[in-house]
Design a protein around this motif. Structure first.
Motif, PDB file in Angstrom:
ATOM      1  N   GLY A 303       5.372 -46.662  12.190  1.00  0.00           N
ATOM      2  CA  GLY A 303       5.836 -48.204  11.625  1.00  0.00           C
ATOM      3  C   GLY A 303       5.687 -49.165  12.527  1.00  0.00           C
ATOM      4  O   GLY A 303       5.748 -50.488  12.619  1.00  0.00           O
ATOM      5  N   THR A 304       4.708 -49.082  13.903  1.00  0.00           N
ATOM      6  CA  THR A 304       4.316 -49.886  14.741  1.00  0.00           C
ATOM      7  C   THR A 304       2.924 -49.847  15.211  1.00  0.00           C
ATOM      8  O   THR A 304       2.368 -50.054  16.149  1.00  0.00           O
ATOM      9  N   PHE A 305       2.126 -49.696  14.047  1.00  0.00           N
ATOM     10  CA  PHE A 305       0.882 -49.582  14.067  1.00  0.00           C
ATOM     11  C   PHE A 305       0.026 -50.604  13.110  1.00  0.00           C
ATOM     12  O   PHE A 305       0.806 -50.772  11.986  1.00  0.00           O
ATOM     13  N   ARG A 306      -1.168 -50.734  13.161  1.00  0.00           N
ATOM     14  CA  ARG A 306      -2.045 -51.613  12.210  1.00  0.00           C
ATOM     15  C   ARG A 306      -3.228 -50.607  11.798  1.00  0.00           C
ATOM     16  O   ARG A 306      -3.664 -50.026  12.725  1.00  0.00           O
ATOM     17  N   GLU A 307      -3.625 -50.596  10.559  1.00  0.00           N
ATOM     18  CA  GLU A 307      -4.882 -49.927  10.121  1.00  0.00           C
ATOM     19  C   GLU A 307      -6.006 -51.105   9.705  1.00  0.00           C
ATOM     20  O   GLU A 307      -5.606 -51.999   8.818  1.00  0.00           O
ATOM     21  N   CYS A 308      -7.257 -50.596  10.124  1.00  0.00           N
ATOM     22  CA  CYS A 308      -8.306 -51.506   9.705  1.00  0.00           C
ATOM     23  C   CYS A 308      -9.485 -50.694   9.888  1.00  0.00           C
ATOM     24  O   CYS A 308      -9.807 -50.089  10.919  1.00  0.00           O
ATOM     25  N   GLY A 309     -10.176 -50.825   8.589  1.00  0.00           N
ATOM     26  CA  GLY A 309     -11.271 -50.197   8.554  1.00  0.00           C
ATOM     27  C   GLY A 309     -11.363 -48.324   8.809  1.00  0.00           C
ATOM     28  O   GLY A 309     -12.024 -47.825   9.670  1.00  0.00           O
ATOM     29  N   CYS A 314      -2.661 -50.454  17.874  1.00  0.00           N
ATOM     30  CA  CYS A 314      -1.229 -50.770  17.852  1.00  0.00           C
ATOM     31  C   CYS A 314      -1.415 -52.105  17.718  1.00  0.00           C
ATOM     32  O   CYS A 314      -2.332 -53.037  17.709  1.00  0.00           O
ATOM     33  N   GLN A 315      -0.258 -53.074  17.662  1.00  0.00           N
ATOM     34  CA  GLN A 315      -0.186 -54.338  17.177  1.00  0.00           C
ATOM     35  C   GLN A 315      -0.825 -55.302  18.169  1.00  0.00           C
ATOM     36  O   GLN A 315      -1.621 -56.186  17.766  1.00  0.00           O
ATOM     37  N   ASP A 319      -4.159 -57.336  17.032  1.00  0.00           N
ATOM     38  CA  ASP A 319      -3.974 -58.962  17.050  1.00  0.00           C
ATOM     39  C   ASP A 319      -5.298 -59.647  17.847  1.00  0.00           C
ATOM     40  O   ASP A 319      -5.813 -60.613  17.567  1.00  0.00           O
ATOM     41  N   LYS A 320      -5.378 -58.816  19.037  1.00  0.00           N
ATOM     42  CA  LYS A 320      -6.532 -59.328  19.931  1.00  0.00           C
ATOM     43  C   LYS A 320      -7.787 -59.097  19.235  1.00  0.00           C
ATOM     44  O   LYS A 320      -8.865 -60.149  19.375  1.00  0.00           O
ATOM     45  N   LEU A 321      -8.119 -57.997  18.404  1.00  0.00           N
ATOM     46  CA  LEU A 321      -9.411 -57.912  18.025  1.00  0.00           C
ATOM     47  C   LEU A 321      -9.696 -58.430  16.478  1.00  0.00           C
ATOM     48  O   LEU A 321     -10.711 -59.050  16.323  1.00  0.00           O
TER      49      LEU A 321
END
Length: 323
Positions: A303-309, A314-315, A319-321
């Motif tokens: 619930g505190t992570f993001r998926e990309c590619g 982590c959040q 956001d930074k990348l």
């Protein structure tokens, strides 16, 4: 998983040919006196035939006529000072033998009285067979005493082959399936029938679950079947189970890695099977310690992570990348 080293039970029996009794021959003496008496009896025989024909209407037995003639001849010889000693006592009629004598079975016979015990055929001019002290012609001997072939039910007159507690013509003892005559390798038995090794194994030996060939030596028993030891390997990578354990899926054996691959329980982070606690995210499974941010490697929490590619972040790193 246990290994049973017992060889599968295969029963075999050996066969031994036994000879059939040889025919015997009667042995009449060949002395000058016997020859002379033979000629005399031949003359008496012709005379007897004539007398029998003339007295047929009177009902006088021919045998009585011959006895009377021999008695008369003996008296005439005695009056001339000649004593005619009998050559023996006939084993059939128990009367003295004055002429031709036949010796057989340790006894003496009138030639016409040495006959087959079954059909009455005279045996003085040919071979005969002995059984229980009695003489038989060849045909009656075989009919009464020769064994019969278990295949064709015919009489066995020459060589006899015994196997499976039965008798056979040697040429009729062959594989019940393919008809091949057995060689040095012998035969195997099933339900009272003989089979060559090849057909027996193909028809009755258990089949390996791996290669489907007959199992005849050491084997493994697993997954409700038997296996050649070389055939019991991982279905996917064909590696043996050196640890002694395996995983089963749809009736086939697998090593741990390929079992979990088939089940979809491989950690997306390390590529190893997940066997304990598991985190599922984005349709993938992770060991808890391998569910980390791809950039900073900090452990993620559901619930505190993001998926990309296809990667997890982590959040803050996401956001930074990417923002």
């Amino acid at each position: 998983l246990g290994v049973d080293t017992t060889v599968l039970p295969l029963s075999a029996m050996s066969s031994t040919p036994i000879p059939v009794p040889k025919p015997l021959l009667p042995s009449p003496p060949s002395t000058e006196a016997a020859r002379q008496l033979d000629e005399l009896l031949a003359d008496l025989g012709h005379t007897q035939s004539k007398l029998a024909a003339s007295r047929q209407g009177a009902g006088v037995p021919a045998e009585s006529l011959l006895d009377n003639m021999l008695d008369s001849l003996t008296r005439d010889l005695q009056e001339l000072g000649i004593t005619a000693a009998p050559a023996g006592i006939c084993a059939a009629c128990r009367k003295p033998i004055a002429g031709k004598v036949l010796t057989a079975l340790g006894k003496t016979w009138h030639p016409e009285h040495f006959t087959c015990a079954r059909c009455g055929q005279e045996l003085d001019k040919g071979p005969f067979f002995e059984q229980g002290g009695r003489a038989f012609c060849e045909e009656d001997y075989h009919q009464a005493f020769s064994p019969r072939c278990a295949y064709c039910a015919g009489l066995i007159r020459e060589k006899v082959l015994t196997a499976l507690e039965q008798t056979w013509h040697p040429e009729h003892f062959f594989c019940a399936h393919c008809g091949k005559v057995f060689g040095d390798e012998g035969f195997l038995e099933r339900n009272g029938k003989p089979y060559c090794h090849q057909d027996f194994l193909a028809m009755f030996a258990p089949k390996c679950q791996g290669c489907e060939r007959p199992v005849t030596d050491n084997y493994l028993s697993a997954l409700q079947g038997v296996w050649h030891t070389d055939c019991f390997v991982c279905t996917e990578c064909l590696t043996g189970f050196t640890s002694g354990s395996f995983f089963e899926l749809d009736g086939r054996p697998y090593c741990e890695l390929h079992f979990h691959q088939r089940q979809g329980t491989i950690c997306h982070g390390c590529g190893r099977p997940v066997t304990g606690r598991c985190i599922t995210a984005a349709g993938r499974r992770y060991h808890p310690e391998h569910f980390v941010c791809t950039y900073c490697l900090a452990q993620l929490h559901k619930g505190t992570f993001r998926e990309c590619g296809d990667k997890m972040y982590c959040q803050p790193c996401h956001d930074k990348l990417f923002v």
